[in-house]
Design a protein around this motif. Structure first.
Motif, mmCIF file in Angstrom:
data_model
loop_
_atom_site.group_PDB
_atom_site.id
_atom_site.type_symbol
_atom_site.label_atom_id
_atom_site.label_comp_id
_atom_site.label_asym_id
_atom_site.label_seq_id
_atom_site.Cartn_x
_atom_site.Cartn_y
_atom_site.Cartn_z
ATOM 1 N N VAL A 47 0.861 -1.477 0.031
ATOM 2 C CA VAL A 47 -0.130 -0.175 -0.205
ATOM 3 C C VAL A 47 0.935 1.702 0.227
ATOM 4 O O VAL A 47 0.748 2.319 -1.302
ATOM 5 C CB VAL A 47 -1.248 -0.090 1.111
ATOM 6 C CG1 VAL A 47 -1.415 1.011 1.232
ATOM 7 C CG2 VAL A 47 -1.889 -0.718 1.051
ATOM 8 N N LEU A 48 2.059 0.965 0.654
ATOM 9 C CA LEU A 48 2.986 2.642 0.852
ATOM 10 C C LEU A 48 3.171 2.952 -0.331
ATOM 11 O O LEU A 48 3.772 3.675 -0.268
ATOM 12 C CB LEU A 48 3.715 2.686 2.046
ATOM 13 C CG LEU A 48 2.781 2.387 3.427
ATOM 14 C CD1 LEU A 48 4.046 2.148 4.219
ATOM 15 C CD2 LEU A 48 1.881 3.732 3.863
ATOM 16 N N TYR A 49 4.271 1.868 -0.724
ATOM 17 C CA TYR A 49 4.211 1.636 -2.608
ATOM 18 C C TYR A 49 3.645 2.599 -3.581
ATOM 19 O O TYR A 49 4.218 3.662 -3.988
ATOM 20 C CB TYR A 49 4.705 0.938 -2.730
ATOM 21 C CG TYR A 49 6.384 0.670 -3.946
ATOM 22 C CD1 TYR A 49 7.074 0.675 -4.192
ATOM 23 C CD2 TYR A 49 5.371 0.444 -4.974
ATOM 24 C CE1 TYR A 49 7.879 1.350 -5.141
ATOM 25 C CE2 TYR A 49 6.019 0.774 -5.948
ATOM 26 C CZ TYR A 49 7.065 0.701 -6.866
ATOM 27 O OH TYR A 49 7.795 1.354 -7.699
ATOM 28 N N ARG A 50 2.827 1.782 -3.480
ATOM 29 C CA ARG A 50 1.981 2.562 -4.406
ATOM 30 C C ARG A 50 1.154 3.747 -3.684
ATOM 31 O O ARG A 50 1.095 4.739 -4.817
ATOM 32 C CB ARG A 50 0.499 1.832 -4.768
ATOM 33 C CG ARG A 50 0.720 0.331 -5.038
ATOM 34 C CD ARG A 50 0.776 -0.485 -6.501
ATOM 35 N NE ARG A 50 -0.847 0.978 -6.901
ATOM 36 C CZ ARG A 50 -1.344 0.969 -8.285
ATOM 37 N NH1 ARG A 50 -0.424 0.448 -8.927
ATOM 38 N NH2 ARG A 50 -2.115 1.435 -8.496
ATOM 39 N N LEU A 51 0.871 4.214 -2.872
ATOM 40 C CA LEU A 51 0.394 5.454 -2.521
ATOM 41 C C LEU A 51 1.454 6.888 -2.853
ATOM 42 O O LEU A 51 0.612 7.645 -3.039
ATOM 43 C CB LEU A 51 0.079 4.841 -0.998
ATOM 44 C CG LEU A 51 -0.313 6.331 -0.705
ATOM 45 C CD1 LEU A 51 -1.669 6.703 -0.702
ATOM 46 C CD2 LEU A 51 -0.517 6.595 1.211
ATOM 47 N N HIS A 52 3.331 6.063 -2.645
ATOM 48 C CA HIS A 52 3.656 7.060 -2.971
ATOM 49 C C HIS A 52 4.413 6.992 -4.229
ATOM 50 O O HIS A 52 5.669 7.264 -4.149
ATOM 51 C CB HIS A 52 4.318 7.435 -1.637
ATOM 52 C CG HIS A 52 4.219 7.780 -0.532
ATOM 53 N ND1 HIS A 52 3.690 9.186 0.038
ATOM 54 C CD2 HIS A 52 3.479 7.037 0.913
ATOM 55 C CE1 HIS A 52 2.853 9.142 1.626
ATOM 56 N NE2 HIS A 52 3.354 7.453 1.875
ATOM 57 N N HIS A 53 4.442 5.965 -4.878
ATOM 58 C CA HIS A 53 5.180 6.077 -6.293
ATOM 59 C C HIS A 53 3.567 6.581 -6.990
ATOM 60 O O HIS A 53 4.414 5.739 -8.495
ATOM 61 C CB HIS A 53 5.566 4.762 -6.445
ATOM 62 C CG HIS A 53 7.128 4.386 -5.753
ATOM 63 N ND1 HIS A 53 6.824 4.314 -4.537
ATOM 64 C CD2 HIS A 53 7.768 5.034 -6.089
ATOM 65 C CE1 HIS A 53 7.802 4.511 -4.059
ATOM 66 N NE2 HIS A 53 9.043 4.866 -5.209
ATOM 67 N N ASN A 54 2.493 6.650 -7.046
ATOM 68 C CA ASN A 54 2.217 7.043 -7.891
ATOM 69 C C ASN A 54 0.784 8.151 -7.952
ATOM 70 O O ASN A 54 -0.297 8.088 -6.768
ATOM 71 C CB ASN A 54 0.775 6.025 -7.999
ATOM 72 C CG ASN A 54 -0.032 5.797 -9.386
ATOM 73 O OD1 ASN A 54 -0.716 6.977 -9.854
ATOM 74 N ND2 ASN A 54 -0.517 4.872 -10.199
ATOM 75 N N ALA A 55 1.212 9.471 -8.287
ATOM 76 C CA ALA A 55 0.397 10.520 -8.075
ATOM 77 C C ALA A 55 -0.753 10.430 -8.321
ATOM 78 O O ALA A 55 -1.346 11.311 -7.138
ATOM 79 C CB ALA A 55 0.405 11.871 -9.211
ATOM 80 N N GLU A 56 -1.388 9.636 -8.625
ATOM 81 C CA GLU A 56 -3.482 9.632 -8.675
ATOM 82 C C GLU A 56 -3.676 8.781 -6.770
ATOM 83 O O GLU A 56 -4.770 9.038 -6.675
ATOM 84 C CB GLU A 56 -4.342 8.796 -9.962
ATOM 85 C CG GLU A 56 -3.446 9.472 -10.738
ATOM 86 C CD GLU A 56 -2.054 9.116 -11.668
ATOM 87 O OE1 GLU A 56 -1.644 7.908 -11.626
ATOM 88 O OE2 GLU A 56 -1.827 10.131 -12.267
ATOM 89 N N ASP A 57 -2.213 7.973 -6.882
ATOM 90 C CA ASP A 57 -2.946 7.023 -5.641
ATOM 91 C C ASP A 57 -2.662 8.031 -4.498
ATOM 92 O O ASP A 57 -3.613 7.860 -3.697
ATOM 93 C CB ASP A 57 -2.135 6.198 -5.289
ATOM 94 C CG ASP A 57 -2.568 4.840 -6.552
ATOM 95 O OD1 ASP A 57 -2.508 3.368 -5.315
ATOM 96 O OD2 ASP A 57 -2.162 5.074 -6.987
ATOM 97 N N LEU A 58 -1.455 9.219 -4.453
ATOM 98 C CA LEU A 58 -2.153 10.363 -3.212
ATOM 99 C C LEU A 58 -2.997 11.016 -3.362
ATOM 100 O O LEU A 58 -3.135 11.045 -2.337
ATOM 101 C CB LEU A 58 -0.028 10.959 -3.503
ATOM 102 C CG LEU A 58 0.208 11.497 -1.942
ATOM 103 C CD1 LEU A 58 0.108 10.967 -0.843
ATOM 104 C CD2 LEU A 58 0.890 12.466 -2.248
ATOM 105 N N ALA A 59 -3.046 11.361 -4.370
ATOM 106 C CA ALA A 59 -4.567 12.048 -4.806
ATOM 107 C C ALA A 59 -5.720 11.734 -3.964
ATOM 108 O O ALA A 59 -6.737 12.158 -3.174
ATOM 109 C CB ALA A 59 -4.974 12.627 -6.252
#
Length: 103
Positions: free
Chosen positions: A19-31
């Motif tokens: 989850v943390l990888y996806r969250l902080h390696h994809n701008a859309e996920d962080l948004a």
């Protein structure tokens, strides 16, 4: 195979890292996370305790759960946890004598 904390990475550590990888390696996920944490975390069907660690920015809990330290640092930066707050959380886990390397 091991990670920094366990001889064999736990399923819990793997899920949190994913989850943390996806969250902080994809701008859309962080948004999406910033727009609605609960909805974003529901995508992963995490156990409530794990979702609460991420959503509640439980730095000490994530570290103890075996999260990759680099991903934990990225999370702290990405969600703007002040450095003094994240360091205080990590220092709270130190035991007697653990600070010898800080001197």
């Amino acid at each position: 195979m091991s990670n920094w904390r366990h001889m064999m990475p736990t399923t819990e550590a793997y899920l949190l890292d994913k989850v943390l990888y996806r969250l902080h390696h994809n701008a859309e996920d962080l948004a999406a996370y910033n727009a609605d944490k609960d909805a974003y975390l529901a995508r992963y069907a995490l156990p409530p305790r794990l979702a609460a660690m991420i959503g509640g920015n439980d730095v000490a809990g994530l570290y103890e759960a075996g999260v990759n330290p680099y991903l934990l640092r990225a999370h702290c930066i990405g969600v703007r946890i002040p450095e003094d707050v994240s360091l205080a959380a990590l220092r709270s886990l130190m035991k007697e004598g653990d600070d010898k390397w800080l001197k």
